[in-house]
Scaffold this active site. Sequence first.
Site, PDB file in Angstrom:
ATOM      1  N   LYS A  54      40.085  43.171  27.255  1.00 19.53           N
ATOM      2  CA  LYS A  54      41.152  42.868  28.218  1.00 19.53           C
ATOM      3  C   LYS A  54      41.859  41.575  27.828  1.00 19.53           C
ATOM      4  O   LYS A  54      43.082  41.465  27.925  1.00 19.53           O
ATOM      5  CB  LYS A  54      40.567  42.778  29.635  1.00 19.53           C
ATOM      6  CG  LYS A  54      40.180  44.150  30.181  1.00 19.53           C
ATOM      7  CD  LYS A  54      39.300  44.094  31.412  1.00 19.53           C
ATOM      8  CE  LYS A  54      38.866  45.502  31.808  1.00 19.53           C
ATOM      9  NZ  LYS A  54      37.817  45.535  32.849  1.00 19.53           N
ATOM     10  N   GLN A  98      34.889  41.296  36.811  1.00 18.13           N
ATOM     11  CA  GLN A  98      34.302  42.362  36.003  1.00 18.13           C
ATOM     12  C   GLN A  98      33.045  42.885  36.699  1.00 18.13           C
ATOM     13  O   GLN A  98      32.124  42.134  37.004  1.00 18.13           O
ATOM     14  CB  GLN A  98      33.959  41.831  34.599  1.00 18.13           C
ATOM     15  CG  GLN A  98      33.442  42.884  33.642  1.00 18.13           C
ATOM     16  CD  GLN A  98      34.472  43.969  33.315  1.00 18.13           C
ATOM     17  OE1 GLN A  98      35.641  43.685  33.050  1.00 18.13           O
ATOM     18  NE2 GLN A  98      34.045  45.223  33.354  1.00 18.13           N
ATOM     19  N   ASP A 121      43.290  44.437  40.118  1.00 19.25           N
ATOM     20  CA  ASP A 121      42.344  45.499  39.778  1.00 19.25           C
ATOM     21  C   ASP A 121      42.198  46.491  40.938  1.00 19.25           C
ATOM     22  O   ASP A 121      41.474  47.478  40.823  1.00 19.25           O
ATOM     23  CB  ASP A 121      40.979  44.885  39.424  1.00 19.25           C
ATOM     24  CG  ASP A 121      40.186  45.785  38.480  1.00 19.25           C
ATOM     25  OD1 ASP A 121      40.815  46.597  37.776  1.00 19.25           O
ATOM     26  OD2 ASP A 121      38.950  45.683  38.452  1.00 19.25           O
TER      27      ASP A 121
END
Length: 296
Positions: A54, A98, A121
């Site tokens: 990422k 994450q 996200d």
Amino acid sequence: MTATILDGTVISQRMRAEIAQDAARFEQQYGYPPALGVVLVGDDPASEQYVRMKRRACEQAGIRSIPHLLPTDSTQEQVEAAVKSLNDDPSVHGILVQLPVPPHIDEEAVLRLIDISKDSDGVHPLNIGLLAMKGREPLFVSATPSGCLVLLKEAGAVLPGANAVVVGRSNIVGLPVSLLLMKENATVTICHSRTRDLPDYLRNADIVVVAMNRPNYIKGEWLKPGAVVIDVGTSKIDDPTDSRGYRWVGDVDFDSAVKVAGAITKVPGGVGPMTITMLLANTMKAAWRLAGKATL
Ligand code: NAP
């Protein structure tokens, strides 16, 4: 019949080129780059690898990546402090935590802390709740599910009225994909580990999205001929014939499915690259929304 391969790498390259132009326009207009804050807790190799990928994708697109790398034994307070500092930093537009976080961390409490306007996200419970409601729109839809939708549209799948079967009901993939398909007016069936006779559901499915983490589980003969199949599953299996001793496979038995489906994704090279691309796209959306309001 041999299915059309839906190549997430090629689609991603095209989209990332557009995102890079958008990021350059942003920087030109505001004098600073769009930025994504990333919180990684622990040293799980797969998570570290995802975070590296990422970060690289951000750099290539002209998006600044701001990592907060915390040790495995971090406390709840330390993880929450990292999220809060990204919330409070006006030069940060998107926030990614994450997942999974280590088991002693209350994941829901951490995700709930993310400023909803920076939730690039799409994991904040409010964003998922808005996705579930008729007539409401979330600010952000999580990256993997929205990548699946882009792939379906690239396949030319007609979603209104289609029979769609989603295998898996996790918060990060199965559930939001199902909600997105319902918003697109597909008739959605969600299958899970307690579903009786999964092949019976798949036999009538025009659209199949699989996120079950069971390597090569779905067989071609279970599918309706011509179905569009999106395989989210990503598992590492031993393969002595590969120089690395392993390879990545999906939840769909590709060799049998490609002979029956109308279009299908590969693993790797299908959903994976799309996930990162959609995260970048969401970060740009957040940046443009927030920039007008920010004072740096
Ligand atoms: P997860 O949380 O483990 O959920 C798996 C789901 O599959 C659960 O809902 C489970 O049912 C269902 N399931 C398990 N065995 C089944 C069976 N025999 N028949 C029907 N349903 C079954 O997994 P996840 O986080 O959604 O991830 C799924 C896969 O996608 C993993 O391989 C992961 O690595 C991959 N993934 C890829 C990306 C990407 O960007 N490419 C992103 C995210 C995830 P229950 O609810 O009943 O337990």
